[in-house]
Structures are given as structure tokens and as C-alpha cells.
Motif scaffolding. Sequence first.
Motif, PDB file in Angstrom:
ATOM      1  N   MET A   1       0.848  -1.176   0.000  1.00  0.00           N
ATOM      2  CA  MET A   1       0.000   0.000   0.000  1.00  0.00           C
ATOM      3  C   MET A   1       0.895   1.241   0.000  1.00  0.00           C
ATOM      4  O   MET A   1       1.861   1.322   0.750  1.00  0.00           O
ATOM      5  CB  MET A   1      -0.902   0.000   1.229  1.00  0.00           C
ATOM      6  N   THR A   2       0.565   2.186  -0.821  1.00  0.00           N
ATOM      7  CA  THR A   2       1.336   3.420  -0.910  1.00  0.00           C
ATOM      8  C   THR A   2       1.043   4.307   0.299  1.00  0.00           C
ATOM      9  O   THR A   2      -0.102   4.515   0.674  1.00  0.00           O
ATOM     10  CB  THR A   2       0.975   4.173  -2.204  1.00  0.00           C
ATOM     11  N   ARG A   3       2.108   4.829   0.880  1.00  0.00           N
ATOM     12  CA  ARG A   3       1.981   5.749   2.018  1.00  0.00           C
ATOM     13  C   ARG A   3       2.151   7.175   1.512  1.00  0.00           C
ATOM     14  O   ARG A   3       3.050   7.463   0.728  1.00  0.00           O
ATOM     15  CB  ARG A   3       3.036   5.431   3.066  1.00  0.00           C
ATOM     16  N   ILE A   4       1.299   8.051   1.998  1.00  0.00           N
ATOM     17  CA  ILE A   4       1.392   9.475   1.681  1.00  0.00           C
ATOM     18  C   ILE A   4       1.622  10.238   2.976  1.00  0.00           C
ATOM     19  O   ILE A   4       0.791  10.205   3.881  1.00  0.00           O
ATOM     20  CB  ILE A   4       0.111   9.995   0.996  1.00  0.00           C
ATOM     21  N   HIS A   5       2.763  10.903   3.059  1.00  0.00           N
ATOM     22  CA  HIS A   5       3.048  11.799   4.179  1.00  0.00           C
ATOM     23  C   HIS A   5       2.503  13.164   3.780  1.00  0.00           C
ATOM     24  O   HIS A   5       2.945  13.740   2.786  1.00  0.00           O
ATOM     25  CB  HIS A   5       4.558  11.857   4.447  1.00  0.00           C
ATOM     26  N   LEU A   6       1.554  13.660   4.527  1.00  0.00           N
ATOM     27  CA  LEU A   6       0.842  14.870   4.146  1.00  0.00           C
ATOM     28  C   LEU A   6       0.935  15.907   5.266  1.00  0.00           C
ATOM     29  O   LEU A   6       0.826  15.556   6.442  1.00  0.00           O
ATOM     30  CB  LEU A   6      -0.619  14.519   3.870  1.00  0.00           C
ATOM     31  N   ALA A   7       1.140  17.159   4.881  1.00  0.00           N
ATOM     32  CA  ALA A   7       1.173  18.252   5.855  1.00  0.00           C
ATOM     33  C   ALA A   7       0.704  19.524   5.173  1.00  0.00           C
ATOM     34  O   ALA A   7       0.691  19.622   3.945  1.00  0.00           O
ATOM     35  CB  ALA A   7       2.581  18.445   6.420  1.00  0.00           C
ATOM     36  N   ALA A   8       0.323  20.484   5.986  1.00  0.00           N
ATOM     37  CA  ALA A   8      -0.119  21.767   5.458  1.00  0.00           C
ATOM     38  C   ALA A   8       0.174  22.858   6.479  1.00  0.00           C
ATOM     39  O   ALA A   8       0.119  22.621   7.685  1.00  0.00           O
ATOM     40  CB  ALA A   8      -1.619  21.736   5.160  1.00  0.00           C
ATOM     41  N   ASP A   9       0.477  24.043   5.963  1.00  0.00           N
ATOM     42  CA  ASP A   9       0.580  25.199   6.840  1.00  0.00           C
ATOM     43  C   ASP A   9      -0.796  25.871   6.896  1.00  0.00           C
ATOM     44  O   ASP A   9      -1.782  25.355   6.366  1.00  0.00           O
ATOM     45  CB  ASP A   9       1.691  26.155   6.394  1.00  0.00           C
ATOM     46  N   HIS A  10      -0.845  27.042   7.523  1.00  0.00           N
ATOM     47  CA  HIS A  10      -2.126  27.740   7.676  1.00  0.00           C
ATOM     48  C   HIS A  10      -2.795  28.047   6.341  1.00  0.00           C
ATOM     49  O   HIS A  10      -4.009  28.030   6.234  1.00  0.00           O
ATOM     50  CB  HIS A  10      -1.924  29.042   8.463  1.00  0.00           C
ATOM     51  N   GLY A  11      -2.010  28.296   5.304  1.00  0.00           N
ATOM     52  CA  GLY A  11      -2.558  28.629   3.998  1.00  0.00           C
ATOM     53  C   GLY A  11      -3.129  27.449   3.240  1.00  0.00           C
ATOM     54  O   GLY A  11      -3.854  27.621   2.265  1.00  0.00           O
ATOM     55  N   GLY A  12      -2.815  26.244   3.678  1.00  0.00           N
ATOM     56  CA  GLY A  12      -3.306  25.061   2.990  1.00  0.00           C
ATOM     57  C   GLY A  12      -3.991  24.065   3.899  1.00  0.00           C
ATOM     58  O   GLY A  12      -4.306  22.957   3.483  1.00  0.00           O
ATOM     59  N   TYR A  13      -4.249  24.486   5.137  1.00  0.00           N
ATOM     60  CA  TYR A  13      -4.772  23.553   6.138  1.00  0.00           C
ATOM     61  C   TYR A  13      -6.090  22.903   5.712  1.00  0.00           C
ATOM     62  O   TYR A  13      -6.233  21.678   5.756  1.00  0.00           O
ATOM     63  CB  TYR A  13      -4.938  24.254   7.489  1.00  0.00           C
ATOM     64  N   GLU A  14      -7.042  23.701   5.290  1.00  0.00           N
ATOM     65  CA  GLU A  14      -8.354  23.162   4.931  1.00  0.00           C
ATOM     66  C   GLU A  14      -8.240  22.193   3.753  1.00  0.00           C
ATOM     67  O   GLU A  14      -8.775  21.081   3.788  1.00  0.00           O
ATOM     68  CB  GLU A  14      -9.315  24.302   4.582  1.00  0.00           C
ATOM     69  N   LEU A  15      -7.535  22.589   2.707  1.00  0.00           N
ATOM     70  CA  LEU A  15      -7.350  21.715   1.552  1.00  0.00           C
ATOM     71  C   LEU A  15      -6.546  20.475   1.941  1.00  0.00           C
ATOM     72  O   LEU A  15      -6.850  19.359   1.499  1.00  0.00           O
ATOM     73  CB  LEU A  15      -6.658  22.464   0.408  1.00  0.00           C
ATOM     74  N   GLY A  16      -5.532  20.637   2.765  1.00  0.00           N
ATOM     75  CA  GLY A  16      -4.734  19.501   3.205  1.00  0.00           C
ATOM     76  C   GLY A  16      -5.561  18.452   3.923  1.00  0.00           C
ATOM     77  O   GLY A  16      -5.428  17.255   3.667  1.00  0.00           O
ATOM     78  N   ARG A  17      -6.431  18.908   4.818  1.00  0.00           N
ATOM     79  CA  ARG A  17      -7.296  17.963   5.547  1.00  0.00           C
ATOM     80  C   ARG A  17      -8.286  17.284   4.599  1.00  0.00           C
ATOM     81  O   ARG A  17      -8.589  16.100   4.740  1.00  0.00           O
ATOM     82  CB  ARG A  17      -8.022  18.671   6.683  1.00  0.00           C
ATOM     83  N   THR A  18      -8.775  18.022   3.611  1.00  0.00           N
ATOM     84  CA  THR A  18      -9.686  17.445   2.625  1.00  0.00           C
ATOM     85  C   THR A  18      -8.960  16.379   1.799  1.00  0.00           C
ATOM     86  O   THR A  18      -9.499  15.285   1.560  1.00  0.00           O
ATOM     87  CB  THR A  18     -10.251  18.540   1.697  1.00  0.00           C
TER      88      THR A  18
END
Length: 172
Positions: A1-18
Amino acid sequence: MTRIHLAADHGGYELGRTLQARATASGFDVVWHGADALDPGDDYPVFAIRTGRAVVDDQDAGVDAFGVLVVDEAAAGVVAANKVNGARAVTTTSPRSAAHARAVVDANVLVLEGIAFEESAWLNLYAFVTSGMQQTVQRGRQILQIEEYENAGTIEGWAVQLEPEQIAVRHD
């Protein structure tokens, strides 16, 4: 299974969580490296370095892993993530360019702008993590030259005589 390490700063938080929710629902193993809650005062470098480091560590251990960073300014995220030895971060404008970045430079971290449309961001992410590097001697040699410079500060050409079975692992 492919693992995705995902993070976002304040400018991308909403999109990152989506994107985290969509990737999880699509069967990817997603590891969140961003803040637990939106913090308008956070800074992208810590998330870029965390994400890049996690990807490189996993890939060194043989795990099929990629990073996705969603930030206010994608170019800044690319610069920060590329400070991690072994990270090859890019930003893309289309699924085609995402697949191309994987095929040509075996990119392992995708940086998206937080203002991207959700569907566009998802299509870029999906193309990125499901595409592979071109399995050619030329591409393998080029990646090794980049890594040689990254590690030794020079390109002496020691990687010129590669055989096809010596090039990077395919991420299927």
C-alpha cells in the motif's frame, strides 16, 4: 500500500485535511504531519522538512512513500522540502505535469498551493502517487548524478555505466 506523508501550513490547512480524507478513502496509508488544528501563525518550513524527512526515511526502508505538502506559497515549500537530503520536491499545474515529474526526476514530494481547487489538487496528487519513474538508464544515471552532487558536492561521473537493472525502484 502506498503511504502518503501529508502536511499543510495555515494557507493550505483546509485543503490539506480534505486531501487527507480523500486519500484515506481511496485506500492510501496517510500520515498527517501538519498541526492538529489551524494555526494562523505557523510557518511552512517545519512541515516541509518533516514531510521530506519522513518520505526519504520510508523510501530508504523500502516503503512505497510520497509526500504532499499544501502551503500558502508552493515555491517556498519546494525550496524548503528540497533541503532534505534525498527529497525531490516539485510543484505541478496539472495531472500530466505531476506524472511527468515522477517519470523524469523521480520526484517524491508534491507541493500544492492552498488556494488550489480541491478537484484539481486531488487529480494532481493522484497522478503523482500513482505514476512511476521512466525505467531507463538515462533517467537512472541523471538521478544518481543529482544524488552524487547532493551528497559529495561534485559530479565525477561514476554513475555513467549503469545497467538497466541498477536504476531506481519502480513505484507501482
